[in-house]
Scaffold this motif. Structure first.
Motif, PDB file in Angstrom:
ATOM      1  N   ALA A  66       0.808  -1.234   0.000  1.00 47.37           N
ATOM      2  CA  ALA A  66       0.000   0.000   0.000  1.00 47.37           C
ATOM      3  C   ALA A  66       0.838   1.279   0.000  1.00 47.37           C
ATOM      4  CB  ALA A  66      -0.962  -0.002   1.190  1.00 47.37           C
ATOM      5  N   GLY A  67       1.891   1.288  -0.816  1.00 48.06           N
ATOM      6  CA  GLY A  67       2.653   2.516  -0.997  1.00 48.06           C
ATOM      7  C   GLY A  67       3.680   2.797   0.071  1.00 48.06           C
ATOM      8  N   ALA A  68       3.908   1.856   0.998  1.00 51.78           N
ATOM      9  CA  ALA A  68       4.848   2.105   2.090  1.00 51.78           C
ATOM     10  C   ALA A  68       6.083   1.210   2.039  1.00 51.78           C
ATOM     11  CB  ALA A  68       4.148   1.933   3.438  1.00 51.78           C
ATOM     12  N   CYS A  69       6.225   0.420   0.967  1.00 50.35           N
ATOM     13  CA  CYS A  69       7.400  -0.447   0.842  1.00 50.35           C
ATOM     14  C   CYS A  69       8.633   0.346   0.412  1.00 50.35           C
ATOM     15  CB  CYS A  69       7.157  -1.537  -0.212  1.00 50.35           C
ATOM     16  SG  CYS A  69       5.846  -2.701   0.150  1.00 50.35           S
ATOM     17  N   ASP A  70       9.792  -0.168   0.789  1.00 45.43           N
ATOM     18  CA  ASP A  70      11.061   0.295   0.229  1.00 45.43           C
ATOM     19  C   ASP A  70      11.310  -0.542  -1.022  1.00 45.43           C
ATOM     20  OD1 ASP A  70      13.872   0.287  -0.424  1.00 45.43           O
ATOM     21  OD2 ASP A  70      14.274   1.172   1.538  1.00 45.43           O
ATOM     22  N   VAL A  92      10.425  -4.233   3.353  1.00 48.02           N
ATOM     23  CA  VAL A  92       9.791  -5.054   2.316  1.00 48.02           C
ATOM     24  C   VAL A  92       8.277  -5.146   2.474  1.00 48.02           C
ATOM     25  CG1 VAL A  92      11.868  -6.430   1.969  1.00 48.02           C
ATOM     26  CG2 VAL A  92      10.099  -7.258   3.517  1.00 48.02           C
ATOM     27  N   HIS A  93       7.762  -5.010   3.691  1.00 48.03           N
ATOM     28  CA  HIS A  93       6.336  -5.251   3.906  1.00 48.03           C
ATOM     29  C   HIS A  93       5.468  -4.003   3.773  1.00 48.03           C
ATOM     30  CE1 HIS A  93       7.607  -9.157   5.066  1.00 48.03           C
ATOM     31  NE2 HIS A  93       8.137  -8.775   6.209  1.00 48.03           N
ATOM     32  N   GLY A  94       6.042  -2.832   3.975  1.00 50.09           N
ATOM     33  CA  GLY A  94       5.240  -1.625   3.879  1.00 50.09           C
ATOM     34  C   GLY A  94       4.120  -1.625   4.896  1.00 50.09           C
ATOM     35  N   ALA A 143      -0.810  12.387  -0.459  1.00 44.74           N
ATOM     36  CA  ALA A 143      -0.318  13.761  -0.446  1.00 44.74           C
ATOM     37  C   ALA A 143       0.307  14.111   0.902  1.00 44.74           C
ATOM     38  CB  ALA A 143      -1.465  14.722  -0.768  1.00 44.74           C
ATOM     39  N   ASP A 144      -0.298  13.620   1.982  1.00 41.90           N
ATOM     40  CA  ASP A 144       0.173  13.992   3.320  1.00 41.90           C
ATOM     41  C   ASP A 144       0.883  12.872   4.062  1.00 41.90           C
ATOM     42  OD1 ASP A 144      -0.840  16.635   3.220  1.00 41.90           O
ATOM     43  OD2 ASP A 144      -2.843  15.916   3.751  1.00 41.90           O
ATOM     44  N   TRP A 145       0.572  11.616   3.744  1.00 39.82           N
ATOM     45  CA  TRP A 145       1.028  10.530   4.606  1.00 39.82           C
ATOM     46  C   TRP A 145       1.806   9.440   3.882  1.00 39.82           C
ATOM     47  CZ3 TRP A 145       1.051  12.413   9.104  1.00 39.82           C
ATOM     48  CH2 TRP A 145       0.032  13.245   9.539  1.00 39.82           C
ATOM     49  N   ALA A 146       2.371   9.731   2.728  1.00 41.33           N
ATOM     50  CA  ALA A 146       3.298   8.785   2.093  1.00 41.33           C
ATOM     51  C   ALA A 146       4.639   8.919   2.815  1.00 41.33           C
ATOM     52  CB  ALA A 146       3.445   9.078   0.609  1.00 41.33           C
ATOM     53  N   THR A 154       5.228   3.897  -3.221  1.00 40.82           N
ATOM     54  CA  THR A 154       6.041   2.992  -4.025  1.00 40.82           C
ATOM     55  C   THR A 154       5.251   1.994  -4.846  1.00 40.82           C
ATOM     56  OG1 THR A 154       6.262   1.532  -2.119  1.00 40.82           O
ATOM     57  CG2 THR A 154       8.015   3.142  -2.482  1.00 40.82           C
ATOM     58  N   ASP A 155       3.944   2.198  -4.988  1.00 36.54           N
ATOM     59  CA  ASP A 155       3.200   1.206  -5.762  1.00 36.54           C
ATOM     60  C   ASP A 155       2.428   1.837  -6.912  1.00 36.54           C
ATOM     61  OD1 ASP A 155       0.244   0.790  -3.617  1.00 36.54           O
ATOM     62  OD2 ASP A 155       1.228   2.550  -4.432  1.00 36.54           O
ATOM     63  N   GLY A 156       2.742   3.102  -7.213  1.00 38.56           N
ATOM     64  CA  GLY A 156       2.072   3.751  -8.321  1.00 38.56           C
ATOM     65  C   GLY A 156       0.583   3.964  -8.104  1.00 38.56           C
ATOM     66  N   GLY A 157       0.196   3.938  -6.823  1.00 40.51           N
ATOM     67  CA  GLY A 157      -1.212   4.170  -6.532  1.00 40.51           C
ATOM     68  C   GLY A 157      -2.110   3.004  -6.879  1.00 40.51           C
TER      69      GLY A 157
END
Length: 557
Positions: free
Chosen positions: A90-94, A397-399, A527-530, A552-555
């Motif tokens: 969900a956009g939080a992975c490295d 890795v898990h985000g 916008a605020d919490w990535a 990191t997942d292109g939305g």
């Protein structure tokens, strides 16, 4: 009440060490991450000591049912595995960490097989692969049908027992790191204090002087009332790392497994997991009316990522006022159940449910901490000489939500990477300095109130009022000093420390992302919490900061 107002112990109150020993490297934990690190470091450093809180096979690895994910099947690629991991996260992975995981994973699994792990195979001798939630390919290798973790644990323990140069101390609780300066004056690992129960001459609190510590101590599942985690999962490694100056990251992203067998409202502690692999083989979720819960919710339906399924179950439970939903796997048949899921079948029957003929009552329960001690791509932390791997670590890795069966793979891959760099990075022996942190201890009897508060206010569903109520309770519990120094109080102090940090990060993240579900902020907000919430501590004073980063997942999630 913000976490900054809490005063937590800077170190744990403990007797002075009654014995000492030395090792070049101490590995804390005996699951796949810890034992892999020990075996890979063998021959590269002079003395390795593995310490484990209970016996060698008492950690989380042996409870892993589904399997280990890697791109090993025809038509599968690391790139496809990467894409599924990023979407689940969900956009939080490295992204770099994910690429390490998926590209090095296949070789790591093959080496696990070469070590003696007996994975299941098809009739024509090929590795048997299945599918779980969030995966678009069959890439889950399993053993004994649904006993993958136990088989991996068996193979690793056999290898450790065949290596007389690796010393093991069982029944050893890691209390705190010993710190000392290097030649430049910067503090780093000088050792570790342990409390050992009846291991020959080593009994009670002692000190191991060492040049490096590898944390592989597992998660924090005992923070919550119902969890799939064993009783040893009290977050000891995360808490001692925090007290020593390491950074904890992404604590708010606690994964609740959607299909844990519901045993009634008064059931507490470790609960029986119904593996996602059961849904991978065709089982599906229904409500009391027999209506399928996941149809129309996600393109993968019952095999959607775990946060999606857990939220769908919770929503239906709230709508209907029911304490659980149902998993229907009756159509799989007796022979299939007995061959593919013998452990789950036996466990369910022991509780009076026969999955061959009956629906299985299920509800979400705490399963996995996606966050932990922040590391780089080789397991290094902020503290020189301290490394972390497996569930205790946050490798990136898990985000916000771990993809099914990536956990065993993470412990395997990143322990190998630690072994690649640690021998060359071993510093000279540091002399432990006198403890300057303020010692303290929370009463051991706070655990039940803590767990109930965390489950009701900081569990699957979170709101600002609920999180504020949790902070008040946690402040009260943190101030309840222990009258005796014992393991219950050490564990309670660790649980309170991590609960306070987790609750504060959850209150600050005003969005819903992955396994973090804010009812008052139901949408994901890039916008605020990535980015990430990082927690640090200096002598009991804890600070939470936000580190922005691009999604990191292109939305896609």
């Amino acid at each position: 009440m913000p976490l900054e107002t809490l005063r937590l112990p800077g170190c744990l109150t403990a007797p002075s060490p009654g014995w000492t020993t030395r090792a070049d490297v101490v590995i804390v934990g005996s699951g796949i991450a810890g034992l892999t690190a020990a075996l890979r470091l063998r021959g590269q450093v002079d003395k390795i000591l593995v310490v484990t809180k209970d016996v060698l096979n008492a950690g989380s690895t042996q409870w892993a049912q589904g399997g280990i994910a890697a791109a090993l099947g025809p038509g599968d690629t690391p790139e496809q595995h990467e894409a599924d991991t990023l979407v689940a996260g969900a956009g939080a992975c490295d992204r770099d960490a994910v690429r390490v995981l998926v590209n090095e994973g296949p070789e790591a699994v093959r080496e696990l097989i070469a070590l003696g792990t007996n994975f299941d195979h098809t009739a024509d001798g090929e590795l048997s692969l299945t599918r779980e939630g969030g995966h678009h390919r069959d890439r889950i290798a399993h053993a004994g049908g649904d006993a993958t973790g136990a088989e991996i644990q068996r193979a690793l323990i056999a290898a450790i027992q065949a290596a007389p140069d690796i010393e093991v101390i069982q029944h050893a609780l890691a209390v705190d790191l010993l710190l000392g300066p290097d030649d430049s004056g910067k503090p780093g690992v000088a050792g570790l204090t342990l409390h050992v129960i009846g291991e020959g001459e080593r009994d009670g609190v002692g000190a191991v002087h060492c040049r490096a510590v590898v944390l592989a101590s597992g998660g924090l599942g005992q923070v919550f009332t119902q969890t799939t985690n064993p009783v040893v999962s009290t977050g000891d490694g995360m808490a001692l790392a925090l007290r020593a100056g390491a950074t904890l990251r992404d604590l708010e992203f606690v994964q609740f497994h959607p299909t844990v067998m519901y045993l009634g409202p008064d059931s507490r502690g470790q609960q029986p997991l119904i593996s996602e692999a059961v849904r991978g083989e065709g089982a599906f979720l229904v409500d009391d009316e027999g209506d399928r819960i996941m149809q129309g919710v996600h393109e993968l339906a019952d095999l959607a990522p775990r946060d999606v399924v857990a939220k769908a179950i919770m929503k239906r439970m709230l709508e209907t006022g029911r304490p659980h939903m149902w998993l229907d796997a009756r159509h799989l048949g007796a022979q299939f159940w007995e061959r593919r899921f013998p452990t789950i079948l036996a466990t369910a029957r022991s509780y009076g449910i026969d999955p061959v003929t009956q629906l299985i009552p299920v509800a979400p329960a705490c399963h996995y901490a996606s966050g932990g001690v922040r590391t780089d791509l080789h397991g290094r932390t902020d503290v020189p000489g301290l490394y972390a791997t497996g569930e205790v670590a946050c490798s990136g890795v898990h985000g916000a939500n771990r993809l099914a069966s990536n956990s065993l793979l993470e412990g395997l891959v990143f322990s190998r990477r630690i072994a690649e760099v640690l021998p060359a990075e071993l510093a000279a022996w540091r002399e432990p300095v006198a403890e300057r942190r303020t010692a303290g201890l929370v009463a051991g009897d706070v655990r039940r109130e803590l767990q109930e508060t965390m489950s009701s206010r900081v569990g699957v569903l979170r709101t600002a009022p609920g999180l504020a109520e949790a902070a008040v309770v946690l402040d009260k519990l943190a101030s309840r000093a222990a009258e005796t120094v014992d393991q219950a109080s050490w564990e309670a102090t660790n649980l309170v420390t991590l609960s306070a940090a987790l609750a504060d990060a959850a209150a600050l993240r005003e969005e819903t992302r992955g396994s973090h579900w804010r009812e008052d902020f139901p949408e994901r907000d890039d916008a605020d919490w990535a980015g990430h919430f990082d927690v640090t501590m200096a002598d009991g004073a804890t600070t939470v900061t936000f580190a922005p980063s691009p999604a990191t997942d292109g939305g896609l999630a």
